[in-house]
Design an enzyme around this catalytic site. Structure first.
Site, PDB file in Angstrom:
ATOM      1  N   LYS A   1       0.823  -1.207   0.000  1.00  0.00           N
ATOM      2  CA  LYS A   1       0.000   0.000   0.000  1.00  0.00           C
ATOM      3  C   LYS A   1       0.856   1.255   0.000  1.00  0.00           C
ATOM      4  O   LYS A   1       0.573   2.206  -0.726  1.00  0.00           O
ATOM      5  CB  LYS A   1      -0.947   0.030   1.214  1.00  0.00           C
ATOM      6  CG  LYS A   1      -2.173  -0.855   1.025  1.00  0.00           C
ATOM      7  CD  LYS A   1      -3.198  -0.633   2.133  1.00  0.00           C
ATOM      8  CE  LYS A   1      -4.281  -1.693   2.074  1.00  0.00           C
ATOM      9  NZ  LYS A   1      -5.168  -1.659   3.243  1.00  0.00           N
TER      10      LYS A   1
ATOM     11  N   LYS B   1      -5.612 -10.535  -6.925  1.00  0.00           N
ATOM     12  CA  LYS B   1      -6.874 -10.699  -6.200  1.00  0.00           C
ATOM     13  C   LYS B   1      -7.851  -9.588  -6.584  1.00  0.00           C
ATOM     14  O   LYS B   1      -7.453  -8.463  -6.902  1.00  0.00           O
ATOM     15  CB  LYS B   1      -6.632 -10.721  -4.686  1.00  0.00           C
ATOM     16  CG  LYS B   1      -6.274  -9.389  -4.104  1.00  0.00           C
ATOM     17  CD  LYS B   1      -6.406  -9.351  -2.582  1.00  0.00           C
ATOM     18  CE  LYS B   1      -5.949  -7.976  -2.102  1.00  0.00           C
ATOM     19  NZ  LYS B   1      -6.101  -7.706  -0.717  1.00  0.00           N
TER      20      LYS B   1
ATOM     21  N   LYS C   1     -10.850  -3.769  -3.928  1.00  0.00           N
ATOM     22  CA  LYS C   1     -11.507  -2.471  -4.049  1.00  0.00           C
ATOM     23  C   LYS C   1     -10.583  -1.449  -4.703  1.00  0.00           C
ATOM     24  O   LYS C   1     -11.032  -0.518  -5.342  1.00  0.00           O
ATOM     25  CB  LYS C   1     -11.922  -1.958  -2.665  1.00  0.00           C
ATOM     26  CG  LYS C   1     -12.980  -2.827  -2.005  1.00  0.00           C
ATOM     27  CD  LYS C   1     -13.251  -2.434  -0.565  1.00  0.00           C
ATOM     28  CE  LYS C   1     -12.938  -3.558   0.386  1.00  0.00           C
ATOM     29  NZ  LYS C   1     -13.753  -3.588   1.613  1.00  0.00           N
TER      30      LYS C   1
END
Ligand code: TYM
Length: 332
Positions: A112, A195, A198
């Site tokens: 992230k 994967k 969002k």
């Protein structure tokens, strides 16, 4: 009855198929056999700096979806994380037990923060897995239903529980991940080796629970498939078809080998059509119930308040013990 606990973030206006298959469906199944605690992780969602009105709306939408998917407020304790103030308090105590290197090794933090660059990251993102450990240990949860991406965070929770117990005396249950391998990593329809997420680059790869059927169908029909035309599970060479087989099988209960036999000699089109029908059939009633629940916010908020009251009772008990163990003076 053994305890389960899990949390889900309100970071989008709908859960996606990965959240549903990897997590929410297990929450629903486990409430029959376990004492269940499920919460909306609004404090975790703050790490990505949402607009206040977005966070508020998404927290309610997330709660409504959990009830709509089948969580029964009488059997499961469903609450909003920030309504139980003890989570942040325990997080602080666990932060003081966590090594810098240990926290820095968390791959989700590394991914992230790499995405946003060092300037865009914040300390909350760094301590995120420690707040998660606090969530879990607070309720003495034995099992934690999650997708594969949470495995490392669960390892940290286990380590922190053991460390605390060793240092201060037996206090926490050491939790185990509850991961269903067949659905632990639902992948992106446009990029079937990553994967479904969002934060994925294209909405075309994500199937939202609250999405309208026409749009779901279109995305599935356009899902990236692989070379050749056989419908067989082959993670290495056919990740796209393998993902669709997993989705079909999980939603219909038909084992993958049987699907392979049934679709032998047929093209991708007929198969994808069936996948689309299975997804739409599952999502439609959830979407409709979610809309109904959202139409009465007062009632929804009341359900969440009742959940928070039950959760708080457990959290208070844990924190009394924890404060005493670490040597914090009682406030009288
Ligand atoms: P979150 O909100 O990102 O995801 C919620 C759940 O969905 C699972 N999941 C998937 N499963 C299969 N395939 C996918 N593509 C997929 N994408 C997401 C996640 O593994 C998760 O189980 N850190 C947690 C929230 C949390 C938590 C906790 C979980 C906070 N505190 C305590 C358990 C216990 C998270 O990011 O969830």
């Amino acid at each position: 009855r053994p305890r389960v606990l899990s949390g889900i973030q309100p970071t989008a206006d709908s859960f996606h198929l990965g959240n549903y298959l990897g997590a929410v469906r297990q929450y629903v199944a486990l409430q029959d056999t376990h004492e269940a605690f499920y919460f909306i992780a609004d404090l975790h969602a703050l790490t990505v700096s949402p607009k206040p009105e977005d966070l508020r709306r998404r927290t309610r939408v997330a709660a409504a979806q959990l009830f709509a998917a089948g969580l029964d407020p009488d059997r499961s304790t469903v609450f909003v994380q920030s309504h139980v103030r003890e989570h942040t308090e325990l997080a602080w105590i666990l932060i003081c037990l966590t090594g810098m290197g240990e926290a820095g090794r968390m791959t989700q933090f590394k991914d992230k923060s790499a995405k946003v660059g060092e300037g865009g990251t914040n300390v909350g993102l760094f301590t995120y897995p420690i707040l998660q450990a606090a969530d879990i240990l607070m309720y003495q949860a034995e099992q934690v239903p999650v997708g594969a991406d949470q495995k490392q965070h669960l390892e940290l929770s286990r380590d922190l529980a053991q460390r605390f117990n060793n240092r201060y005396g037996q206090t926490f249950v050491v939790p185990s991940p509850y991961i269903m391998p067949e659905v632990a990593k639902i992948t992106d329809l446009q990029d079937p080796t990553s994967k479904m997420s969002k934060s994925s680059s294209s909405p075309q790869g994500i199937l939202d629970v609250l999405e309208d059927p026409a749009s779901l169908r279109k995305k599935i029909m356009r899902a990236v498939t692989d070379t050749g035309s056989e419908i067989v599970a082959d993670e290495e060479n056919k990740p796209g078809i393998t993902n669709l087989l997993r989705i079909h099988s999980a939603l219909t209960g038909v084992p993958i080998p049987e699907l392979e036999r049934r679709f032998a000699g047929q093209g991708y089109g007929a198969f994808k059509k069936e996948v689309a029908e299975a997804v739409i059939e599952t999502f439609t009633p959830i979407r409709e119930r979610t809309e109904k629940l959202l139409a009465d916010e007062v009632q929804l908020d009341r359900m969440l308040a009742a959940g928070a009251a039950r959760a708080r009772a457990v959290a208070r008990e844990t924190m009394e013990k924890v404060r005493d163990r670490v040597g914090l003076l009682p406030a009288m």
